[in-house]
Motif scaffolding. Sequence first.
Motif, PDB file in Angstrom:
ATOM      1  N   ALA A  25       1.283  -1.311   0.822  1.00  0.00           N
ATOM      2  CA  ALA A  25       0.137  -0.052  -0.325  1.00  0.00           C
ATOM      3  C   ALA A  25       0.694   1.254  -0.171  1.00  0.00           C
ATOM      4  CB  ALA A  25      -1.369  -0.411   1.397  1.00  0.00           C
ATOM      5  N   ASP A  26       2.364   1.313   1.103  1.00  0.00           N
ATOM      6  CA  ASP A  26       2.542   2.094   1.219  1.00  0.00           C
ATOM      7  C   ASP A  26       4.353   1.509   0.896  1.00  0.00           C
ATOM      8  OD1 ASP A  26       3.495   0.733   2.921  1.00  0.00           O
ATOM      9  OD2 ASP A  26       2.906   2.562   4.718  1.00  0.00           O
ATOM     10  N   ARG A  27       4.492   0.680   0.126  1.00  0.00           N
ATOM     11  CA  ARG A  27       5.924   0.692  -0.664  1.00  0.00           C
ATOM     12  C   ARG A  27       5.790   0.385  -2.390  1.00  0.00           C
ATOM     13  NH1 ARG A  27       7.257  -4.268   3.320  1.00  0.00           N
ATOM     14  NH2 ARG A  27       6.364  -2.851   5.618  1.00  0.00           N
ATOM     15  N   LEU A  28       7.097   0.923  -3.008  1.00  0.00           N
ATOM     16  CA  LEU A  28       7.348   0.612  -3.612  1.00  0.00           C
ATOM     17  C   LEU A  28       9.038  -0.331  -3.795  1.00  0.00           C
ATOM     18  CD1 LEU A  28       7.306   3.968  -6.191  1.00  0.00           C
ATOM     19  CD2 LEU A  28       5.072   2.070  -6.079  1.00  0.00           C
ATOM     20  N   LYS A  29       8.891  -1.018  -5.789  1.00  0.00           N
ATOM     21  CA  LYS A  29      10.340  -1.666  -6.158  1.00  0.00           C
ATOM     22  C   LYS A  29      11.079  -0.788  -6.398  1.00  0.00           C
ATOM     23  CE  LYS A  29      12.405  -5.544  -8.547  1.00  0.00           C
ATOM     24  NZ  LYS A  29      13.018  -5.962  -7.642  1.00  0.00           N
ATOM     25  N   TYR A  30      11.974  -0.310  -6.395  1.00  0.00           N
ATOM     26  CA  TYR A  30      13.145   0.777  -6.774  1.00  0.00           C
ATOM     27  C   TYR A  30      13.935  -0.319  -7.477  1.00  0.00           C
ATOM     28  CZ  TYR A  30      11.123   4.211  -4.637  1.00  0.00           C
ATOM     29  OH  TYR A  30      10.264   5.450  -3.886  1.00  0.00           O
ATOM     30  N   LEU A  31      14.669  -0.229  -9.141  1.00  0.00           N
ATOM     31  CA  LEU A  31      15.380  -0.877  -9.353  1.00  0.00           C
ATOM     32  C   LEU A  31      16.550  -0.766  -8.592  1.00  0.00           C
ATOM     33  CD1 LEU A  31      14.422  -1.004 -13.404  1.00  0.00           C
ATOM     34  CD2 LEU A  31      13.617  -2.341 -11.097  1.00  0.00           C
ATOM     35  N   ALA A  32      17.324  -1.195  -8.122  1.00  0.00           N
ATOM     36  CA  ALA A  32      18.792  -0.704  -7.641  1.00  0.00           C
ATOM     37  C   ALA A  32      20.116  -1.911  -8.141  1.00  0.00           C
ATOM     38  CB  ALA A  32      18.317  -1.458  -6.021  1.00  0.00           C
ATOM     39  N   GLY A  33      20.907  -2.517  -7.072  1.00  0.00           N
ATOM     40  CA  GLY A  33      22.836  -2.750  -8.069  1.00  0.00           C
ATOM     41  C   GLY A  33      21.616  -4.154  -9.344  1.00  0.00           C
ATOM     42  N   SER A  34      21.687  -4.625  -8.648  1.00  0.00           N
ATOM     43  CA  SER A  34      21.786  -6.060  -8.873  1.00  0.00           C
ATOM     44  C   SER A  34      20.423  -6.150 -10.700  1.00  0.00           C
ATOM     45  CB  SER A  34      21.069  -7.142  -8.457  1.00  0.00           C
ATOM     46  OG  SER A  34      21.011  -8.634  -9.175  1.00  0.00           O
ATOM     47  N   GLU A  35      19.043  -5.335 -10.889  1.00  0.00           N
ATOM     48  CA  GLU A  35      18.180  -4.986 -11.366  1.00  0.00           C
ATOM     49  C   GLU A  35      19.314  -4.298 -12.472  1.00  0.00           C
ATOM     50  OE1 GLU A  35      15.479  -6.460  -8.195  1.00  0.00           O
ATOM     51  OE2 GLU A  35      16.836  -5.084  -8.471  1.00  0.00           O
ATOM     52  N   ALA A  36      19.073  -2.750 -11.960  1.00  0.00           N
ATOM     53  CA  ALA A  36      19.495  -1.684 -12.389  1.00  0.00           C
ATOM     54  C   ALA A  36      20.949  -1.959 -13.952  1.00  0.00           C
ATOM     55  CB  ALA A  36      19.014  -0.096 -11.812  1.00  0.00           C
ATOM     56  N   ALA A  37      21.841  -1.925 -13.034  1.00  0.00           N
ATOM     57  CA  ALA A  37      23.468  -1.718 -13.154  1.00  0.00           C
ATOM     58  C   ALA A  37      23.806  -3.640 -14.246  1.00  0.00           C
ATOM     59  CB  ALA A  37      23.841  -2.543 -12.180  1.00  0.00           C
ATOM     60  N   MET A  38      22.825  -4.684 -13.697  1.00  0.00           N
ATOM     61  CA  MET A  38      23.200  -5.479 -14.575  1.00  0.00           C
ATOM     62  C   MET A  38      22.244  -6.831 -14.944  1.00  0.00           C
ATOM     63  SD  MET A  38      26.137  -6.605 -14.088  1.00  0.00           S
ATOM     64  CE  MET A  38      26.953  -7.702 -14.285  1.00  0.00           C
ATOM     65  N   GLY A  39      20.955  -6.350 -15.450  1.00  0.00           N
ATOM     66  CA  GLY A  39      19.351  -6.906 -15.307  1.00  0.00           C
ATOM     67  C   GLY A  39      19.034  -8.228 -14.862  1.00  0.00           C
ATOM     68  N   ALA A  40      19.603  -8.471 -13.661  1.00  0.00           N
ATOM     69  CA  ALA A  40      19.951  -9.857 -13.157  1.00  0.00           C
ATOM     70  C   ALA A  40      18.534  -9.205 -12.302  1.00  0.00           C
ATOM     71  CB  ALA A  40      21.386  -9.987 -12.449  1.00  0.00           C
ATOM     72  N   TRP A  41      17.078 -10.048 -12.437  1.00  0.00           N
ATOM     73  CA  TRP A  41      15.734  -9.031 -11.497  1.00  0.00           C
ATOM     74  C   TRP A  41      15.744 -10.050  -9.971  1.00  0.00           C
ATOM     75  CZ3 TRP A  41      12.579  -5.726 -12.458  1.00  0.00           C
ATOM     76  CH2 TRP A  41      12.879  -4.691 -13.639  1.00  0.00           C
ATOM     77  N   ILE A  42      15.180  -9.493  -8.939  1.00  0.00           N
ATOM     78  CA  ILE A  42      14.637 -10.638  -7.859  1.00  0.00           C
ATOM     79  C   ILE A  42      13.255 -10.148  -7.622  1.00  0.00           C
ATOM     80  CG2 ILE A  42      15.317 -10.158  -5.023  1.00  0.00           C
ATOM     81  CD1 ILE A  42      18.491  -9.770  -7.886  1.00  0.00           C
ATOM     82  N   GLY A  43      12.454 -10.933  -8.048  1.00  0.00           N
ATOM     83  CA  GLY A  43      11.146 -10.861  -7.386  1.00  0.00           C
ATOM     84  C   GLY A  43      10.683 -10.531  -6.203  1.00  0.00           C
ATOM     85  N   ASP A  44       9.784  -9.504  -5.608  1.00  0.00           N
ATOM     86  CA  ASP A  44      10.285  -9.451  -4.032  1.00  0.00           C
ATOM     87  C   ASP A  44       8.399 -10.478  -3.847  1.00  0.00           C
ATOM     88  OD1 ASP A  44      11.740  -7.185  -3.374  1.00  0.00           O
ATOM     89  OD2 ASP A  44      10.283  -6.664  -4.618  1.00  0.00           O
ATOM     90  N   VAL A  45       7.407 -10.415  -4.579  1.00  0.00           N
ATOM     91  CA  VAL A  45       6.297 -11.522  -4.119  1.00  0.00           C
ATOM     92  C   VAL A  45       6.348 -12.599  -4.935  1.00  0.00           C
ATOM     93  CG1 VAL A  45       3.761 -11.017  -4.387  1.00  0.00           C
ATOM     94  CG2 VAL A  45       5.153  -8.999  -3.894  1.00  0.00           C
ATOM     95  N   PRO A  46       5.793 -13.282  -5.096  1.00  0.00           N
ATOM     96  CA  PRO A  46       5.666 -14.748  -5.552  1.00  0.00           C
ATOM     97  C   PRO A  46       4.518 -14.252  -6.309  1.00  0.00           C
ATOM     98  CG  PRO A  46       5.901 -14.825  -3.771  1.00  0.00           C
ATOM     99  CD  PRO A  46       5.364 -13.934  -3.558  1.00  0.00           C
ATOM    100  N   PRO A  47       3.977 -14.860  -7.561  1.00  0.00           N
ATOM    101  CA  PRO A  47       3.548 -14.587  -8.691  1.00  0.00           C
ATOM    102  C   PRO A  47       2.394 -15.040  -8.490  1.00  0.00           C
ATOM    103  CG  PRO A  47       5.945 -15.122  -9.883  1.00  0.00           C
ATOM    104  CD  PRO A  47       5.444 -15.515  -8.740  1.00  0.00           C
ATOM    105  N   GLU A  48       1.812 -16.291  -7.860  1.00  0.00           N
ATOM    106  CA  GLU A  48       0.842 -16.607  -7.641  1.00  0.00           C
ATOM    107  C   GLU A  48      -0.221 -16.271  -6.387  1.00  0.00           C
ATOM    108  OE1 GLU A  48       3.317 -19.515  -9.507  1.00  0.00           O
ATOM    109  OE2 GLU A  48       3.599 -18.510  -7.391  1.00  0.00           O
ATOM    110  N   THR A  49       0.515 -15.342  -5.791  1.00  0.00           N
ATOM    111  CA  THR A  49      -0.038 -14.387  -4.412  1.00  0.00           C
ATOM    112  C   THR A  49      -0.769 -13.038  -5.038  1.00  0.00           C
ATOM    113  OG1 THR A  49       1.895 -15.165  -2.445  1.00  0.00           O
ATOM    114  CG2 THR A  49       0.256 -13.187  -2.603  1.00  0.00           C
ATOM    115  N   THR A  50       0.278 -12.574  -6.317  1.00  0.00           N
ATOM    116  CA  THR A  50      -0.384 -11.501  -7.149  1.00  0.00           C
ATOM    117  C   THR A  50      -1.721 -11.944  -7.884  1.00  0.00           C
ATOM    118  OG1 THR A  50       1.961 -10.254  -7.395  1.00  0.00           O
ATOM    119  CG2 THR A  50       0.007  -9.858  -8.778  1.00  0.00           C
ATOM    120  N   ALA A  51      -1.759 -13.015  -8.233  1.00  0.00           N
ATOM    121  CA  ALA A  51      -2.451 -13.467  -9.283  1.00  0.00           C
ATOM    122  C   ALA A  51      -3.896 -13.791  -8.318  1.00  0.00           C
ATOM    123  CB  ALA A  51      -2.367 -15.061  -9.635  1.00  0.00           C
ATOM    124  N   THR A  52      -3.797 -13.765  -7.276  1.00  0.00           N
ATOM    125  CA  THR A  52      -4.738 -14.546  -5.699  1.00  0.00           C
ATOM    126  C   THR A  52      -5.650 -13.671  -6.008  1.00  0.00           C
ATOM    127  OG1 THR A  52      -3.550 -16.114  -5.264  1.00  0.00           O
ATOM    128  CG2 THR A  52      -5.405 -15.281  -3.877  1.00  0.00           C
TER     129      THR A  52
END
Length: 383
Positions: free
Chosen positions: A341-368
């Motif tokens: 509700a009050d949090r955003l995902k910011y692209l930090a070192g791994s995502e922004a610099a290397m394109g290696a993503w780390i997911g914060d929320v399991p896709p199944e949880t989001t789908a539900t």
Amino acid sequence: MPPLDDTFVIDPAIASSTQRLADGRELIYFDDVDTTLPAERLPDARELAPRPPTASMRQDPLTGEWISIAAARQNRVMLPPANLDPLAPASPSNPSEIPDQYDVAVFENKSPSFGPLLEDANAPVDLADLKTIGIGRTRTSVGRCEVVSFSPSSTGSFGSLSRTRARTVIEAWARRTHALSQIDSIQQVFPFENRGEQIGVTLHHPHGQIYSYPYVTPRTQRLIAASEAYGPGLFADILAAEQADERVVLAGEHWTAFIPFAARWPVEVHLLPHRHVPDFAATSLEERDELAVLYLRLLRGVDALYDTPTPYIAAWHQAPTRVHRDELRLHLQLTSPRRGADRLKYLAGSEAAMGAWIGDVPPETTATALRAAIAAADEENPV
């Protein structure tokens, strides 16, 4: 130039008309099927300076990617008050970009990232020219950037449109995709909507854009590589696998929406047509009709996830205009950085610099959560 698809159809109930703005840019009106507006529209009475020089591209030799340097964009309007909304119908106190009342309006961006070849002859030659790697290579950013104003209202988003208006916007996407694909220098057409200040939106007015590139974009090049590595039928197989999984959030006769198996963002939804179509221009009228309903339900569900509107990028991926049209399928990738509700995902070192993503929320949880939100939105505000 290879021939384009000959399957393009238009909805004859949605009228359109074209005129020129004071500096020569094109403006196209699209009228709802139940419009109350007259066919004739007022001309642009402003006195405008000549169009700025078209931006230039510089090649990054480490990746081969082209970076458009569009300095004129620094001067674009930034979150203006409602009485100075540049996408509202023009009035004596607000000489906006759209000179008359309208339902949906599409016009060339005043400060585009990709624009017409005005004077500079340093245009891209072809795709082979752009793929060549060198030091200090430049080309003119030949292409086209259009603004798609969804409504004359100064507030809202696609999800707040009526079903009729949503259908008009989708028709505009199809017709503009077809028209822009005829231009020899354009290799890919990309309709999208940025929503929310957290995404970087500079206008609150409900609108999207269409970028037309002189090259095949890096993201699409990766899709092409994945398709070639997998073999024929990648998108058909993805759709079949997702339709059999718990991550489906919405489905109709012609379209299915799901949270992808390897979602990068906290909220990431893909929407695919059931048959292979390379772009909006290849969709049938029945597919566009159903999309107007399903897409509204999806967006209203995304907004119902929390008590305040959800920021997102709604990116409609289309096949290039000349190549790989039998392999790449039109599809939506809607992403939001909102992970609470009050949090955003910011692209930090791994995502922004290397394109290696780390997911914060399991896709199944989001789908539900999204299925529940869509159901709540359907009950409160049915399409």
